[in-house]
Design a protein around this motif. Sequence first.
Motif, short mmCIF file in Angstrom:
data_model
loop_
_atom_site.label_atom_id
_atom_site.label_comp_id
_atom_site.label_asym_id
_atom_site.label_seq_id
_atom_site.Cartn_x
_atom_site.Cartn_y
_atom_site.Cartn_z
N SER A 28 59.06 140.74 20.13
CA SER A 28 59.07 140.63 19.77
C SER A 28 60.50 140.16 19.07
CB SER A 28 58.38 140.75 18.22
OG SER A 28 57.46 141.21 17.83
N ASP A 35 53.76 135.10 18.71
CA ASP A 35 53.79 136.31 18.84
C ASP A 35 52.65 137.01 17.79
OD1 ASP A 35 54.45 139.34 18.46
OD2 ASP A 35 56.67 138.76 17.43
N GLU A 36 51.89 137.32 18.35
CA GLU A 36 51.09 138.01 17.35
C GLU A 36 50.28 137.45 16.88
OE1 GLU A 36 50.35 142.55 17.77
OE2 GLU A 36 52.06 142.74 17.99
#
Length: 334
Positions: A56, A184-185
């Motif tokens: 991240s 991101d995820e």
Amino acid sequence: MTTPTATASRPLLEVRDLHVTYRQGGQAVPAVRGVDFTLAPGDTLGVAGESGCGKSTMALSLLRLHGDAAKVTGEVLFDGENLLTTSWSKLRAVRWAGASVVFQGAMSALNPVRTVLDQIVEPMVLHDRVGPKEAERRATELLDSVGIPARRIRSYPHEFSGGQRQRVMIAMALACRPDLIIADEPTTALDVMVQAQILELLGELVRESRIAVIMITHDLSLLAHTCDRLAVMYAGRIVELGPSRQVLKDPQHPYTRSLSQAFPTIGDPASRRAPAGLPGDPPRPGENDQGCAFAPRCPEAEESCRSGELLLWPTGPGRSAACRHVPPQHGGTS
Ligand SMILES: Nc1ncnc2c1ncn2[C@@H]1O[C@H](COP(=O)(O)OP(=O)(O)OP(=O)(O)O)[C@@H](O)[C@H]1O
Ligand SMILES: [Mg+2]
């Protein structure tokens, strides 16, 4: 963006020697330690690695979205412009129209008191200079492409399920026709079937429109289905990079091998931190900064792995790895 911003001869994104160090309680926390990679227009890159390895931080720093506590060095060339040093006004334009971000937790990113239609239309009107009627037409089309029917577009975020909200987020990320999406995820909070559907949908949409993607998840096999290339991060560095299928089927770095054999236990948040079958913990930032950071957990480590500098070197066509046991070969890339 309405016109492609990168030419065939110039990559869309070049990340060179990226370092990100947080300051916390007077201590330096080196979260990203020399990351290099390149994306061509339409390239899809998956980023995998255990919790805390800097995924991240790396992704946020590309658009300078890290907080003030982080010091960032290196270069992030987006269509040739270094986003780490460019003016705020240029960066703002890139953030809306050049590259957009999809994070996990759509509920906190969506405005609860505005309809999803209003929220998708806004960036188009503000940044793409599209009239309100045309923006509504495009938003309806976009929502339809992510499986939200026209009769739902005036609903509020709380009226949708978690999976539908993530679909809305994807539609928002696509609204200004960016050249790059950083996800991101985007689906981690959802159940596994919905995750796969949404990642597949995102994959289809970006393939059709030649949008480049950087996709972060913990699940290597999900990434391999969605992305052409995979980057595996460990302790703030990329330790292996290459075509997804090859990296998954024939991992070169011992960490990638361990990770590909370790599976997160669905529904158990602890398994994100400690995947089953991969004993021990990753180092905290700043620990094991000599030699290979994976050496203390690596079944193949030798004394020589624990010292010196370790680089990501070419290990085959389109492949690179940072392991002394994988001999360098010509034809690799970063
Ligand atoms: N704002 C911050 N201040 C200080 N340290 C931070 C900050 N954000 C992240 N870190 C540290 O930087 C390291 C990398 O964190 P990061 O969130 O980038 O990892 P990640 O790979 O995305 O993990 P996860 O898979 O859990 O999302 C971790 O050690 C984390 O504790
Ligand atoms: Mg993360």
